[in-house]
Design an enzyme around this catalytic site. Sequence first.
Site, short mmCIF file in Angstrom:
data_model
loop_
_atom_site.label_atom_id
_atom_site.label_comp_id
_atom_site.label_asym_id
_atom_site.label_seq_id
_atom_site.Cartn_x
_atom_site.Cartn_y
_atom_site.Cartn_z
N SER A 142 -4.54 44.23 25.95
CA SER A 142 -4.89 43.71 25.28
C SER A 142 -5.85 43.78 27.01
O SER A 142 -6.67 43.01 27.44
CB SER A 142 -4.67 42.19 24.35
OG SER A 142 -3.76 41.12 25.53
N THR A 143 -4.48 42.98 27.76
CA THR A 143 -4.77 42.32 29.21
C THR A 143 -5.66 43.81 30.43
O THR A 143 -6.21 43.37 30.89
CB THR A 143 -3.98 41.99 29.93
OG1 THR A 143 -3.11 41.21 29.37
CG2 THR A 143 -4.02 41.07 31.17
N GLY B 67 -0.04 44.69 32.15
CA GLY B 67 -0.30 43.60 31.77
C GLY B 67 2.32 43.40 31.58
O GLY B 67 2.47 45.20 31.74
N GLY C 164 6.59 46.82 26.60
CA GLY C 164 6.13 47.30 24.79
C GLY C 164 5.98 46.73 23.98
O GLY C 164 6.91 47.72 22.69
N GLY C 165 5.59 45.33 23.69
CA GLY C 165 5.12 44.51 22.49
C GLY C 165 4.02 46.14 21.89
O GLY C 165 3.83 45.81 20.91
N GLU D 109 4.54 54.15 29.90
CA GLU D 109 4.59 52.55 31.07
C GLU D 109 5.84 52.76 32.30
O GLU D 109 5.74 52.34 33.43
CB GLU D 109 5.44 51.21 30.68
CG GLU D 109 3.65 51.69 29.76
CD GLU D 109 3.62 49.85 28.52
OE1 GLU D 109 1.91 49.50 28.34
OE2 GLU D 109 4.54 49.42 28.57
N LYS E 259 3.24 33.78 30.05
CA LYS E 259 4.33 34.86 29.52
C LYS E 259 5.28 34.52 31.31
O LYS E 259 6.34 35.75 30.78
CB LYS E 259 3.20 36.24 30.43
CG LYS E 259 3.14 36.09 28.54
CD LYS E 259 2.07 37.63 28.96
CE LYS E 259 1.71 38.14 27.95
NZ LYS E 259 1.08 39.55 27.80
C1 5RP Z 1 2.44 47.89 25.39
C2 5RP Z 1 3.15 46.38 26.85
C3 5RP Z 1 1.89 45.74 27.57
O1 5RP Z 1 1.64 45.36 28.25
C4 5RP Z 1 2.47 44.22 26.86
O2 5RP Z 1 2.16 44.50 25.48
C5 5RP Z 1 1.33 43.11 27.40
O3 5RP Z 1 0.19 43.09 26.37
P1 5RP Z 1 -0.98 42.48 26.10
O4 5RP Z 1 -1.41 42.67 27.53
O5 5RP Z 1 -1.91 43.22 24.65
O6 5RP Z 1 -0.56 40.70 25.96
O7 5RP Z 1 3.78 46.70 27.37
O8 5RP Z 1 3.42 48.95 25.60
#
Ligand code: 5RP
Length: 220
Positions: free
Chosen positions: A31-32, A83, A96-97, A104, A122
């Site tokens: 999302s970021t 992000g 990896g969320g 990545e 974070k």
């Molecule tokens: C995706 C990631 C993202 O950078 C991480 O999950 C952060 O996501 P968000 O910007 O939605 O908080 O590693 O694999």
Amino acid sequence: MSKQDELKRAAAEAAYEYVVEDDYIGIGTGSTVDHFIDVLAERRPALRGCVSSSEATTARLKKAGFDVETLNYAGNLPVYVDGADEVNRRLEMIKGGGGALTREKVIASVSRRFVCMVDESKVVDILGHFPLPIEVIEMGRSAIARQLVQLGGAPELREDFKTDNGNPVLDVYNLDLSNATAMEDRLNAIPGVVTVGLFARRPADVLLVAGANGVNTLTR
Ligand code: 5RP
């Protein structure tokens, strides 16, 4: 826009300062990053093209009118913007969320400068409150999960999820990540592990932390 979205947008605007024109740029997932793509779409830098870490990011970039090129074609990159789920003051991260950790990590490994955008929630002293994502091959997932338990972890299979590479993800709670590089090496040595979402061997170079008082920049 929610308060958290405002912070993500502020971090994304700060990341724009690191965009290098007339070259390829690596773009992460989440999302970021979506806010960062919005900023790119508004400001229209003269990029040669983008290298994307996920199908979702590729679709969003193409919709905004940007060319997306493969990493194989683009080669090494001057900058990678992404992000993170958690980051410490050594700029080591859990990522990896969103499940895009493998692509990545590959892009980050060949990028001169990794610019990480987060909101202040974070930033942690010790990584590990957020469960560590590990992409594994399907046939090995139970064997790998048992080895993770032996290391003190509590793995959970991410339900109804496959990465863009077609693999499952284990989200691992309770691992001791106080020595993140050592744990990254230990986990990478387990056969069948595709990618560990610990970015300690290749941390960020620039960390942009958006908070109530603006965006703070930390560098390595
Ligand atoms: C995706 C990631 C993202 O950078 C991480 O999950 C952060 O996501 P968000 O910007 O939605 O908080 O590693 O694999």
